[in-house]
Design a protein around this motif. Structure first.
Motif, PDB file in Angstrom:
ATOM      1  N   TYR A 332       0.711  -1.144  -0.046  1.00 38.59           N
ATOM      2  CA  TYR A 332      -0.060  -0.043   0.032  1.00 38.59           C
ATOM      3  C   TYR A 332       0.813   1.301   0.015  1.00 38.59           C
ATOM      4  CZ  TYR A 332      -3.107  -3.805   1.731  1.00 38.59           C
ATOM      5  OH  TYR A 332      -3.640  -5.000   1.871  1.00 38.59           O
ATOM      6  N   PRO A 333       1.917   1.614  -0.804  1.00 40.98           N
ATOM      7  CA  PRO A 333       2.801   2.498  -0.942  1.00 40.98           C
ATOM      8  C   PRO A 333       2.056   3.893  -1.157  1.00 40.98           C
ATOM      9  CG  PRO A 333       2.740   1.282  -2.983  1.00 40.98           C
ATOM     10  CD  PRO A 333       1.964   0.285  -2.034  1.00 40.98           C
ATOM     11  N   GLU A 334       0.719   3.752  -1.698  1.00 42.65           N
ATOM     12  CA  GLU A 334       0.139   5.271  -2.047  1.00 42.65           C
ATOM     13  C   GLU A 334      -0.945   5.564  -0.802  1.00 42.65           C
ATOM     14  OE1 GLU A 334       1.071   6.791  -4.440  1.00 42.65           O
ATOM     15  OE2 GLU A 334       2.678   5.243  -4.932  1.00 42.65           O
ATOM     16  N   ARG A 335      -1.098   4.610  -0.073  1.00 52.03           N
ATOM     17  CA  ARG A 335      -2.134   4.916   0.883  1.00 52.03           C
ATOM     18  C   ARG A 335      -1.606   6.301   1.770  1.00 52.03           C
ATOM     19  NH1 ARG A 335      -6.470   1.194   2.930  1.00 52.03           N
ATOM     20  NH2 ARG A 335      -6.266   2.409   4.889  1.00 52.03           N
ATOM     21  N   THR A 336      -2.521   6.983   2.491  1.00 47.73           N
ATOM     22  CA  THR A 336      -2.283   8.078   3.318  1.00 47.73           C
ATOM     23  C   THR A 336      -1.498   7.966   4.386  1.00 47.73           C
ATOM     24  OG1 THR A 336      -4.457   8.001   4.460  1.00 47.73           O
ATOM     25  CG2 THR A 336      -4.326   9.257   2.561  1.00 47.73           C
ATOM     26  N   GLU A 337      -1.747   6.573   5.016  1.00 44.38           N
ATOM     27  CA  GLU A 337      -0.665   6.232   6.227  1.00 44.38           C
ATOM     28  C   GLU A 337       0.584   5.780   5.747  1.00 44.38           C
ATOM     29  OE1 GLU A 337      -5.149   4.644   6.840  1.00 44.38           O
ATOM     30  OE2 GLU A 337      -3.383   4.432   5.348  1.00 44.38           O
ATOM     31  N   ALA A 338       0.975   5.784   4.559  1.00 46.10           N
ATOM     32  CA  ALA A 338       2.451   5.378   3.913  1.00 46.10           C
ATOM     33  C   ALA A 338       3.466   6.066   4.690  1.00 46.10           C
ATOM     34  CB  ALA A 338       2.335   5.295   2.597  1.00 46.10           C
ATOM     35  N   ALA A 339       3.368   7.608   4.699  1.00 43.48           N
ATOM     36  CA  ALA A 339       4.408   8.473   5.014  1.00 43.48           C
ATOM     37  C   ALA A 339       4.569   8.269   6.555  1.00 43.48           C
ATOM     38  CB  ALA A 339       3.771   9.929   4.923  1.00 43.48           C
ATOM     39  N   ARG A 340       3.675   8.189   7.436  1.00 45.75           N
ATOM     40  CA  ARG A 340       3.628   7.700   8.619  1.00 45.75           C
ATOM     41  C   ARG A 340       4.472   6.566   9.071  1.00 45.75           C
ATOM     42  NH1 ARG A 340      -1.460   6.036  12.573  1.00 45.75           N
ATOM     43  NH2 ARG A 340      -0.240   5.787  14.400  1.00 45.75           N
ATOM     44  N   VAL A 341       4.075   5.523   8.064  1.00 42.84           N
ATOM     45  CA  VAL A 341       4.669   4.312   8.241  1.00 42.84           C
ATOM     46  C   VAL A 341       6.295   4.370   7.970  1.00 42.84           C
ATOM     47  CG1 VAL A 341       4.763   1.709   7.470  1.00 42.84           C
ATOM     48  CG2 VAL A 341       2.609   2.864   7.889  1.00 42.84           C
ATOM     49  N   ARG A 342       6.553   5.184   6.894  1.00 39.09           N
ATOM     50  CA  ARG A 342       7.921   5.387   6.328  1.00 39.09           C
ATOM     51  C   ARG A 342       8.682   5.932   7.642  1.00 39.09           C
ATOM     52  NH1 ARG A 342       5.358   6.781   1.626  1.00 39.09           N
ATOM     53  NH2 ARG A 342       5.759   5.037  -0.032  1.00 39.09           N
ATOM     54  N   ALA A 343       8.027   6.900   8.259  1.00 35.16           N
ATOM     55  CA  ALA A 343       8.560   7.546   9.234  1.00 35.16           C
ATOM     56  C   ALA A 343       8.938   6.762  10.637  1.00 35.16           C
ATOM     57  CB  ALA A 343       7.821   8.874   9.521  1.00 35.16           C
ATOM     58  N   MET A 344       7.978   6.028  10.866  1.00 32.89           N
ATOM     59  CA  MET A 344       8.092   4.969  11.949  1.00 32.89           C
ATOM     60  C   MET A 344       9.316   3.997  11.687  1.00 32.89           C
ATOM     61  SD  MET A 344       4.279   4.643  13.576  1.00 32.89           S
ATOM     62  CE  MET A 344       3.725   3.847  12.027  1.00 32.89           C
ATOM     63  N   LEU A 345       9.148   3.534  10.373  1.00 37.71           N
ATOM     64  CA  LEU A 345      10.291   2.502  10.124  1.00 37.71           C
ATOM     65  C   LEU A 345      12.027   3.467  10.099  1.00 37.71           C
ATOM     66  CD1 LEU A 345       9.146   0.549   7.091  1.00 37.71           C
ATOM     67  CD2 LEU A 345      10.074  -0.373   9.221  1.00 37.71           C
ATOM     68  N   GLY A 346      11.722   4.456   9.698  1.00 36.08           N
ATOM     69  CA  GLY A 346      13.229   5.199   9.836  1.00 36.08           C
ATOM     70  C   GLY A 346      13.638   5.362  11.286  1.00 36.08           C
ATOM     71  N   ARG A 347      12.541   5.599  12.289  1.00 42.00           N
ATOM     72  CA  ARG A 347      12.938   5.754  13.725  1.00 42.00           C
ATOM     73  C   ARG A 347      13.406   4.306  14.327  1.00 42.00           C
ATOM     74  NH1 ARG A 347       8.646   9.666  13.650  1.00 42.00           N
ATOM     75  NH2 ARG A 347       7.067   7.943  14.251  1.00 42.00           N
ATOM     76  N   LEU A 348      12.908   3.126  13.682  1.00 44.88           N
ATOM     77  CA  LEU A 348      12.969   2.099  14.171  1.00 44.88           C
ATOM     78  C   LEU A 348      14.441   1.483  14.060  1.00 44.88           C
ATOM     79  CD1 LEU A 348      10.514  -0.582  13.088  1.00 44.88           C
ATOM     80  CD2 LEU A 348      11.227   0.235  15.344  1.00 44.88           C
ATOM     81  N   GLY A 349      15.065   1.980  13.042  1.00 45.55           N
ATOM     82  CA  GLY A 349      16.497   1.895  12.457  1.00 45.55           C
ATOM     83  C   GLY A 349      17.495   2.624  13.298  1.00 45.55           C
ATOM     84  N   ARG A 350      17.036   3.512  14.207  1.00 44.08           N
ATOM     85  CA  ARG A 350      18.223   4.562  14.842  1.00 44.08           C
ATOM     86  C   ARG A 350      18.555   3.661  16.102  1.00 44.08           C
ATOM     87  NH1 ARG A 350      14.332  10.080  14.820  1.00 44.08           N
ATOM     88  NH2 ARG A 350      14.630  10.136  12.627  1.00 44.08           N
TER      89      ARG A 350
END
Length: 350
Positions: A332-350
């Motif tokens: 679901y790369p185009e869903r409105t929640e996708a940006a939020r999920v990408r941000a959360m994934l980015g924080r997981l990697g820290r």
């Protein structure tokens, strides 16, 4: 069929087998054998015969009606609905085809359409007890007074215990809609007088007793239901509600886990998940369990993946959260929640 109606199922089956031997290319022979096997509760074999009858005589409405009933009994409600619609196309004036379609529409939640068809059936044949019973079921929430009338009429027309007990259950539900709890309890009691082992009657009465805070009576009904219907999620749903109120907590937890394992209603699972994961004291363990059950029933459901990832992150299961969110973005790369999920994934990697 005469032998079947008189209860001699062994001789009825022998006669049906002989009929198939004599007329192996006639759909009617297989239809008869299917109906005898249905009466014997040999449902899978009966369905195979019904499908064979359709293959041999696809323009015969009664074969579609038999197939509709057996598909429904074996859990294929989509196939049953298709069969009922085909029977209606072939015999638009048939009351049996109309009632079959109404029943399947009701099972599918299309209660208004079901009720409209059933009103036509009882108007044309006021002596059809099964149609009155089905009408009571279709209207018990939307038009409870009409449901009570229909349930009463079904009982007046039939002494069949299955019809009588179901009519009382439908009347009880209708009385609940009218806030007539005492009358509802009486109606559930009448249903259970006909069949003391009627699980739906025990479950519904227990639910109503819980509302009235009559916990010991509810406990007795639910203990019986656990023995009679151990694979029904409603058994454990209301048992969990009882023990969550009265204790012990361990029993409430056991019932909750069993409920989640058995539940198949997606809307109910979503509501349960929200309840478990929200509030001031979230139950993340069982919240994740409920989300996993939802995703087992509806794989890759987007909000299920998103929310299970959140729960797993809160529980410290970083790898599990990552898998859920990466799967979400893959699908679901185009869903409105996708940006939020990408941000959360980015924080997981820290």
């Amino acid at each position: 069929l005469q032998r079947m109606r008189h209860g001699d199922l062994e001789l009825a089956l022998a006669a049906a087998e002989r009929l198939v031997e004599l007329y192996p290319e006639r759909g009617a022979a297989y239809d008869v054998r299917a109906r005898v096997k249905e009466e014997r509760q040999e449902l899978k074999s009966a369905l195979a015969d019904a499908e064979r009858a359709l293959a041999l005589a696809p323009e015969t409405p009664v074969h579609w009606i038999t197939a509709c009933r057996l598909r429904s009994l074996t859990g294929d409600h989509a196939g049953a609905l298709l069969a009922a619609r085909r029977a209606m196309e072939l015999a638009p004036e048939s009351l049996l085809a109309r009632r079959s379609l109404a029943v399947e529409l009701g099972i599918g939640g299309q209660l208004r359409e079901s009720a409209e068809l059933l009103e036509e059936v009882v108007a044309r044949d006021p002596s059809d007890a099964a149609a009155w019973l089905n009408l009571a079921g279709a209207t018990r929430s939307s038009a409870p007074r009409r449901a009570i009338e229909a349930a009463t009429r079904a009982r007046e027309l039939s002494e069949d215990p299955a019809i009588v007990r179901a009519a009382w259950v439908n009347e009880a539900v209708a009385q609940e809609r009218l806030k007539e709890r005492a009358l509802a309890l009486e109606a559930y009691g009448r249903a259970l007088n006909v069949d003391p082992d009627l699980a739906v009657g025990l479950q519904n009465r227990a639910r109503l007793l819980l509302q009235l805070e009559r916990y010991e009576e509810a406990r007795r009904d639910l203990e019986r239901t656990q023995r009679l219907a151990p694979d029904d999620p409603a058994t454990w749903r209301w048992s969990h509600e009882l023990y969550a109120r009265t204790g012990p907590p361990a029993e409430a937890t056991r019932c909750l886990r069993r409920w989640i394992e058995l539940e198949v209603d997606l809307a109910r699972l979503q509501k349960l998940t929200k309840k478990l994961c929200g509030g001031r004291r979230p139950d993340l363990v069982h919240g994740e369990m409920a989300l996993s059950r939802l995703l087992a029933l509806q794989p890759d459901e987007p909000l299920g993946l998103l929310n299970r990832g959140l729960v797993r992150k809160l529980r410290g299961e970083v790898a599990g959260a990552r898998r859920d969110w990466e799967r979400f973005l893959e699908l679901y790369p185009e869903r409105t929640e996708a940006a939020r999920v990408r941000a959360m994934l980015g924080r997981l990697g820290r």
